[in-house]
Each structure stands twice: as C-alpha cells, then as structure tokens.
Design a protein around this motif. Structure first.
Motif, PDB file in Angstrom:
ATOM      1  N   GLY A  31       0.806  -1.197   0.085  1.00  0.00           N
ATOM      2  CA  GLY A  31       0.004  -0.173  -0.248  1.00  0.00           C
ATOM      3  C   GLY A  31       0.858   1.438  -0.062  1.00  0.00           C
ATOM      4  N   ARG A  32       0.371   2.041   0.806  1.00  0.00           N
ATOM      5  CA  ARG A  32       1.040   3.485   0.863  1.00  0.00           C
ATOM      6  C   ARG A  32       2.417   3.500   1.591  1.00  0.00           C
ATOM      7  N   THR A  33       3.654   3.529   1.026  1.00  0.00           N
ATOM      8  CA  THR A  33       4.856   3.692   1.577  1.00  0.00           C
ATOM      9  C   THR A  33       5.564   4.994   0.879  1.00  0.00           C
ATOM     10  N   PHE A  34       6.356   5.601   1.706  1.00  0.00           N
ATOM     11  CA  PHE A  34       7.225   6.603   1.438  1.00  0.00           C
ATOM     12  C   PHE A  34       8.795   6.388   1.881  1.00  0.00           C
ATOM     13  N   SER A  35       9.496   7.368   1.199  1.00  0.00           N
ATOM     14  CA  SER A  35      11.000   7.042   1.680  1.00  0.00           C
ATOM     15  C   SER A  35      11.028   7.651   3.192  1.00  0.00           C
ATOM     16  N   SER A  36      10.163   8.609   3.414  1.00  0.00           N
ATOM     17  CA  SER A  36      10.730   9.360   4.693  1.00  0.00           C
ATOM     18  C   SER A  36       9.683   8.748   5.693  1.00  0.00           C
ATOM     19  N   ILE A  37       9.818   7.623   6.114  1.00  0.00           N
ATOM     20  CA  ILE A  37       9.241   6.857   7.256  1.00  0.00           C
ATOM     21  C   ILE A  37       9.895   6.093   8.144  1.00  0.00           C
ATOM     22  N   VAL A  38       9.193   5.815   8.902  1.00  0.00           N
ATOM     23  CA  VAL A  38      10.133   5.040  10.102  1.00  0.00           C
ATOM     24  C   VAL A  38       9.314   3.971  10.133  1.00  0.00           C
ATOM     25  N   MET A  39      10.166   2.634  10.266  1.00  0.00           N
ATOM     26  CA  MET A  39       9.339   1.160  10.381  1.00  0.00           C
ATOM     27  C   MET A  39      10.043   0.816  11.899  1.00  0.00           C
ATOM     28  N   GLY A  40       9.026   0.395  12.919  1.00  0.00           N
ATOM     29  CA  GLY A  40       9.498  -0.015  14.150  1.00  0.00           C
ATOM     30  C   GLY A  40       9.047  -1.031  14.577  1.00  0.00           C
ATOM     31  N   TRP A  41       9.699  -1.873  15.360  1.00  0.00           N
ATOM     32  CA  TRP A  41       9.243  -3.284  16.041  1.00  0.00           C
ATOM     33  C   TRP A  41       8.999  -2.927  17.503  1.00  0.00           C
ATOM     34  N   PHE A  42       7.936  -3.505  17.863  1.00  0.00           N
ATOM     35  CA  PHE A  42       7.444  -3.319  19.133  1.00  0.00           C
ATOM     36  C   PHE A  42       7.251  -4.691  19.957  1.00  0.00           C
ATOM     37  N   ARG A  43       7.290  -4.998  21.380  1.00  0.00           N
ATOM     38  CA  ARG A  43       6.604  -6.191  21.726  1.00  0.00           C
ATOM     39  C   ARG A  43       5.725  -6.058  22.987  1.00  0.00           C
ATOM     40  N   LYS A  79       1.983  -7.008  30.512  1.00  0.00           N
ATOM     41  CA  LYS A  79       2.993  -5.823  30.190  1.00  0.00           C
ATOM     42  C   LYS A  79       2.417  -4.783  29.164  1.00  0.00           C
ATOM     43  N   GLU A  80       2.925  -3.458  29.449  1.00  0.00           N
ATOM     44  CA  GLU A  80       2.714  -2.794  28.332  1.00  0.00           C
ATOM     45  C   GLU A  80       3.589  -3.034  27.016  1.00  0.00           C
ATOM     46  N   ARG A  81       3.073  -2.499  25.812  1.00  0.00           N
ATOM     47  CA  ARG A  81       3.744  -2.575  24.756  1.00  0.00           C
ATOM     48  C   ARG A  81       5.374  -1.935  24.773  1.00  0.00           C
ATOM     49  N   GLU A  82       6.224  -2.415  24.441  1.00  0.00           N
ATOM     50  CA  GLU A  82       7.400  -1.769  24.432  1.00  0.00           C
ATOM     51  C   GLU A  82       8.333  -1.752  23.290  1.00  0.00           C
ATOM     52  N   PHE A  83       9.051  -0.650  23.000  1.00  0.00           N
ATOM     53  CA  PHE A  83       9.849  -0.414  22.065  1.00  0.00           C
ATOM     54  C   PHE A  83      10.833  -1.523  21.975  1.00  0.00           C
ATOM     55  N   VAL A  84      11.355  -1.956  20.659  1.00  0.00           N
ATOM     56  CA  VAL A  84      12.366  -2.878  20.588  1.00  0.00           C
ATOM     57  C   VAL A  84      13.516  -2.422  19.493  1.00  0.00           C
ATOM     58  N   ALA A  85      13.055  -1.941  18.499  1.00  0.00           N
ATOM     59  CA  ALA A  85      13.897  -1.208  17.263  1.00  0.00           C
ATOM     60  C   ALA A  85      13.414  -0.548  16.390  1.00  0.00           C
ATOM     61  N   ALA A  86      13.977   0.308  15.619  1.00  0.00           N
ATOM     62  CA  ALA A  86      13.223   1.171  14.618  1.00  0.00           C
ATOM     63  C   ALA A  86      14.392   1.549  13.379  1.00  0.00           C
ATOM     64  N   ILE A  87      14.021   1.741  12.452  1.00  0.00           N
ATOM     65  CA  ILE A  87      14.807   1.968  11.246  1.00  0.00           C
ATOM     66  C   ILE A  87      14.260   2.943  10.129  1.00  0.00           C
ATOM     67  N   ARG A  88      14.631   3.777   9.645  1.00  0.00           N
ATOM     68  CA  ARG A  88      14.088   4.595   8.606  1.00  0.00           C
ATOM     69  C   ARG A  88      14.068   3.946   7.475  1.00  0.00           C
ATOM     70  N   TRP A  89      12.948   4.074   6.683  1.00  0.00           N
ATOM     71  CA  TRP A  89      12.830   3.502   5.419  1.00  0.00           C
ATOM     72  C   TRP A  89      13.902   3.281   4.406  1.00  0.00           C
ATOM     73  N   ASN A  90      14.829   4.480   4.494  1.00  0.00           N
ATOM     74  CA  ASN A  90      15.757   4.766   3.696  1.00  0.00           C
ATOM     75  C   ASN A  90      16.976   3.907   4.176  1.00  0.00           C
ATOM     76  N   GLY A  91      16.902   3.323   5.120  1.00  0.00           N
ATOM     77  CA  GLY A  91      17.882   2.574   5.906  1.00  0.00           C
ATOM     78  C   GLY A  91      19.079   3.435   6.560  1.00  0.00           C
ATOM     79  N   GLY A  92      18.964   4.648   6.700  1.00  0.00           N
ATOM     80  CA  GLY A  92      19.983   5.310   7.028  1.00  0.00           C
ATOM     81  C   GLY A  92      20.356   5.294   8.696  1.00  0.00           C
ATOM     82  N   SER A  93      19.157   5.256   9.557  1.00  0.00           N
ATOM     83  CA  SER A  93      19.336   5.259  10.871  1.00  0.00           C
ATOM     84  C   SER A  93      18.574   4.162  11.360  1.00  0.00           C
TER      85      SER A  93
END
Length: 124
Positions: free
Chosen positions: A26-38, A43-57
């Motif tokens: 569907g709708r994706t852009f280069s200037s987005i962030v993808m994240g993993w949570f668990r 327990k509350e949902r917690e952050f695991v990792a994230a990456i910019r769609w362009n893979g830079g950070s």
C-alpha cells in the motif's frame, strides 16, 4: 494507508535465533520510520527497534542492543528483525509498525499503522 504483515515467530530455546519479517504494502514513502515493538502478557507494549525506510538510521532498546538487528529490503518492501542470543524474557507478541515521519520515536502512540503481531516464545 500501509498494510503490514508480520511472520517468522515461533518457539525456540534460550540462546537460539529467529528472524521476523514485516511485509509492507500500500502507501509507503521514503521518509517513514518502521518500528518493532513487543508486548508480553500483563505488560505494556514496549519499543524494540526502529529504522528509517531509506535505511540510514537505526535505534534499539537497551535490552536488545547487541543481540537484535533491524534491517530493510526496499526492493521487497520488507523489514526484518534478526534476533540472536534469545532469552526467556524476550517472549512476547512482536508487532511491526509504521510512523509517517523522518524522526525515530520509541513511543508506540506515535506510530500510525500496525501489523497483527507474531508470537515469539523462548524456552529456558
């Protein structure tokens, strides 16, 4: 709107590895962030990792730093979470999420769309 489908969860022994995948359509852009949570039971949902769609950070929670690696295959519109040296405390439902921004956030409330989750269970 983007659709996210996670896969790759399962049951492994402590010390083992798993690779989770998150396919985006569907709708994706280069200037987005993808994240993993668990989220573990009770327990509350917690952050695991994230990456910019362009893979830079990338950014990791302290609890997984050095053990987990987030990566992206833009050609396949897929984000991966390679999990090594797994521990029983890593047991949770893992969710993929997208945030329509260039800034990486660890707050689940900032993310705009979520996958259905995949169960990861680590036995001791």
């Amino acid at each position: 709107q983007v659709q996210l489908v996670e896969s790759g969860g399962g049951l492994v022994q402590a010390g083992g590895s798993l690779r989770l995948s998150c396919a985006a359509s569907g709708r994706t852009f280069s200037s987005i962030v993808m994240g993993w949570f668990r989220q573990a039971p009770g327990k509350e949902r917690e952050f695991v990792a994230a990456i910019r769609w362009n893979g830079g950070s990338t950014y990791y929670a302290d609890s997984v730093k050095g053990r987990f690696t987030i990566s992206i295959d833009n050609a396949k519109n897929t984000v991966y979470l390679q999990m090594n040296s797994l521990k029983p405390e890593d047991t949770a439902v893992y969710y993929c999420a997208v945030d329509y921004t260039i800034f990486i956030s660890t707050n689940s409330r900032d993310y705009d769309a979520w996958g259905q989750g995949t169960q990861v269970t680590i036995s001791s």
